[in-house]
Design an enzyme around this catalytic site. Structure first.
Site, PDB file in Angstrom:
ATOM      1  N   HIS A  28       9.115   6.362   8.574  1.00  0.00           N
ATOM      2  CA  HIS A  28       9.817   6.453   7.294  1.00  0.00           C
ATOM      3  C   HIS A  28      11.289   6.745   7.591  1.00  0.00           C
ATOM      4  O   HIS A  28      11.623   7.413   8.561  1.00  0.00           O
ATOM      5  CB  HIS A  28       9.202   7.546   6.417  1.00  0.00           C
ATOM      6  CG  HIS A  28       7.931   7.096   5.773  1.00  0.00           C
ATOM      7  ND1 HIS A  28       7.808   6.849   4.427  1.00  0.00           N
ATOM      8  CD2 HIS A  28       6.724   6.817   6.306  1.00  0.00           C
ATOM      9  CE1 HIS A  28       6.576   6.445   4.151  1.00  0.00           C
ATOM     10  NE2 HIS A  28       5.891   6.420   5.278  1.00  0.00           N
ATOM     11  N   CYS A  44       6.089   9.589   0.169  1.00  0.00           N
ATOM     12  CA  CYS A  44       4.886  10.343   0.510  1.00  0.00           C
ATOM     13  C   CYS A  44       4.798  11.492  -0.472  1.00  0.00           C
ATOM     14  O   CYS A  44       5.730  12.294  -0.571  1.00  0.00           O
ATOM     15  CB  CYS A  44       4.952  10.863   1.942  1.00  0.00           C
ATOM     16  SG  CYS A  44       3.498  11.830   2.376  1.00  0.00           S
ATOM     17  N   ASN A  92       9.477   3.471   3.867  1.00  0.00           N
ATOM     18  CA  ASN A  92       9.348   2.988   5.236  1.00  0.00           C
ATOM     19  C   ASN A  92      10.626   2.252   5.616  1.00  0.00           C
ATOM     20  O   ASN A  92      11.393   1.833   4.761  1.00  0.00           O
ATOM     21  CB  ASN A  92       8.183   1.997   5.315  1.00  0.00           C
ATOM     22  CG  ASN A  92       6.848   2.676   5.133  1.00  0.00           C
ATOM     23  OD1 ASN A  92       6.266   3.171   6.079  1.00  0.00           O
ATOM     24  ND2 ASN A  92       6.373   2.733   3.906  1.00  0.00           N
ATOM     25  N   HIS A 104       4.736   3.905  12.869  1.00  0.00           N
ATOM     26  CA  HIS A 104       5.012   3.819  11.434  1.00  0.00           C
ATOM     27  C   HIS A 104       6.108   4.839  11.124  1.00  0.00           C
ATOM     28  O   HIS A 104       5.870   6.041  11.223  1.00  0.00           O
ATOM     29  CB  HIS A 104       3.692   4.138  10.715  1.00  0.00           C
ATOM     30  CG  HIS A 104       3.737   4.228   9.230  1.00  0.00           C
ATOM     31  ND1 HIS A 104       3.148   3.265   8.415  1.00  0.00           N
ATOM     32  CD2 HIS A 104       4.246   5.150   8.384  1.00  0.00           C
ATOM     33  CE1 HIS A 104       3.309   3.614   7.141  1.00  0.00           C
ATOM     34  NE2 HIS A 104       3.969   4.754   7.093  1.00  0.00           N
ATOM     35  N   ARG A 113       0.841  -1.199   0.000  1.00  0.00           N
ATOM     36  CA  ARG A 113       0.000   0.000   0.000  1.00  0.00           C
ATOM     37  C   ARG A 113       0.885   1.262   0.000  1.00  0.00           C
ATOM     38  O   ARG A 113       1.015   1.950  -1.000  1.00  0.00           O
ATOM     39  CB  ARG A 113      -0.954  -0.021   1.212  1.00  0.00           C
ATOM     40  CG  ARG A 113      -2.176   0.878   1.071  1.00  0.00           C
ATOM     41  CD  ARG A 113      -1.923   2.319   1.421  1.00  0.00           C
ATOM     42  NE  ARG A 113      -1.387   2.485   2.769  1.00  0.00           N
ATOM     43  CZ  ARG A 113      -0.801   3.595   3.182  1.00  0.00           C
ATOM     44  NH1 ARG A 113      -0.694   4.637   2.381  1.00  0.00           N
ATOM     45  NH2 ARG A 113      -0.300   3.686   4.411  1.00  0.00           N
ATOM     46  N   ASP A 114       1.550   1.501   1.112  1.00  0.00           N
ATOM     47  CA  ASP A 114       2.352   2.723   1.248  1.00  0.00           C
ATOM     48  C   ASP A 114       3.487   2.742   0.218  1.00  0.00           C
ATOM     49  O   ASP A 114       3.888   3.801  -0.271  1.00  0.00           O
ATOM     50  CB  ASP A 114       2.938   2.778   2.658  1.00  0.00           C
ATOM     51  CG  ASP A 114       3.244   4.199   3.110  1.00  0.00           C
ATOM     52  OD1 ASP A 114       2.925   5.132   2.355  1.00  0.00           O
ATOM     53  OD2 ASP A 114       3.811   4.366   4.200  1.00  0.00           O
TER      54      ASP A 114
HETATM   55 ZN    ZN Z   1       3.888   5.930   5.313  1.00  0.00          ZN
END
Ligand code: ZN
Length: 304
Positions: A209, A240, A249, A207, A15-16
């Site tokens: 990065h 992002c 990440n 979470h 996803r990210d």
């Molecule tokens: Zn993220």
């Protein structure tokens, strides 16, 4: 320094990570990767998001992925949603866990959606209710609870008031997401201790990065404060779109390798994961930000 006996990792690369990739993977490739991640033993996987396919074309087939996967035993599959329409899509394809997200940056929120973060969270009430009425679990994420590129350090009172807004709409599983990669270990340790003490009814995810190389240090700082649930992405995928210079990440391989070396159980097979990440690298045709993938595990050095 305190180390927990075990941690739960959520793999968020699909996803990210993928939403920031130029190469579009098809549903078959994603299913291959998802089945590999499940087989490697991840307890939680963020499969994708239910956003407009026009806005995020990489996530257009999330519905198909959930339908194809069904409900495999021993793993929680979750997806990011933004509104009622997203929740309805989740219900329709058999997704059983959704995550809402808000930015802790007032300026960012006001500029983009003309709402304060608290107003955004209050507007999630309908989505959370629809999800729960249909048996779905709901969690919430707070982006940039440590710092944002627009306002610098996020005041703790702001974070508290967003957490309280989530609790008011019945969401008590909350993710603190350093999307800008600006968090510092001392601040992470302090904020984690603060929220755990002030909101004992909540459960937490972190979470990080790795934009400034501090994600692993931040995970250790959060562990020291008693946190045990972390997002990571295979190959360190991610970025992002809003944040200048945003990196991926923290890589799942690096976190698992560190945990294994410190006696912290993850339940994940690192060798299987590394083989899968090599497949991912081939699919995307570029190098990935995972130290362990490049250098090998410590124990691999002793085999030759
Ligand atoms: Zn993220």
């Amino acid at each position: 320094m305190y180390f927990p006996k075990s941690v739960r990792l959520c793999e968020v690369g699909l996803r990210d990570g993928l939403q920031n990739e130029k190469t579009l993977l098809d549903a078959e490739q994603k299913l291959f990767l998802l089945r590999g991640l499940i087989d490697a033993g991840f307890p939680v996987i963020e499969v994708g998001s239910f956003m407009s396919p026009k806005a995020v074309p990489q996530m257009k087939d999330t519905d198909d992925l959930f339908k194809a996967l069904g409900s495999p035993a021993g793993v929680e599959l979750r997806a990011l949603v933004a509104n009622l329409r997203g929740v309805q899509r989740a219900i329709d394809c058999g997704c059983t866990k959704v995550k809402l997200n808000v930015s802790a940056s007032r300026q960012h929120n006001l500029r983009n959606i003309n709402r304060t973060p608290e107003e955004s969270v209050a507007s999630f009430a309908e989505s959370a209710e629809l999800a729960r009425d249909n048996g779905l679990e709901v969690s919430g994420s707070i982006s940039m609870p440590f710092a944002s590129p627009w306002e610098g350090t996020t005041p703790v009172e702001d974070v508290d008031s967003i957490i309280e807004a989530y609790l008011r709409v019945g969401v008590s599983e909350i993710s603190l997401s350093d999307a800008s990669g600006m968090a510092m270990p001392a601040q992470v340790n302090e904020l984690c201790r603060h929220v755990r003490e002030k909101y004992p009814q909540a459960t937490w995810w972190l979470h990080f990065h790795n934009t400034r190389g501090l994600a692993m240090a931040n995970i250790l700082a959060a562990m020291d404060a008693g946190m045990t649930q972390f997002d990571s992405s295979f190959g360190g995928l991610g970025g992002c779109p809003f944040v200048p210079g945003a990196a991926g990440n923290i890589s799942s391989e690096d976190v698992i390798h560190m945990c294994e070396g410190c006696g912290i159980e993850t339940g994940i097979d690192l060798v299987k994961l590394m083989a899968l990440t090599v497949n991912l690298k081939e699919m995307l045709s570029h190098s990935l930000d995972s130290y362990v993938l490049k250098a090998g595990r410590n124990e691999d050095l002793l085999k030759g």
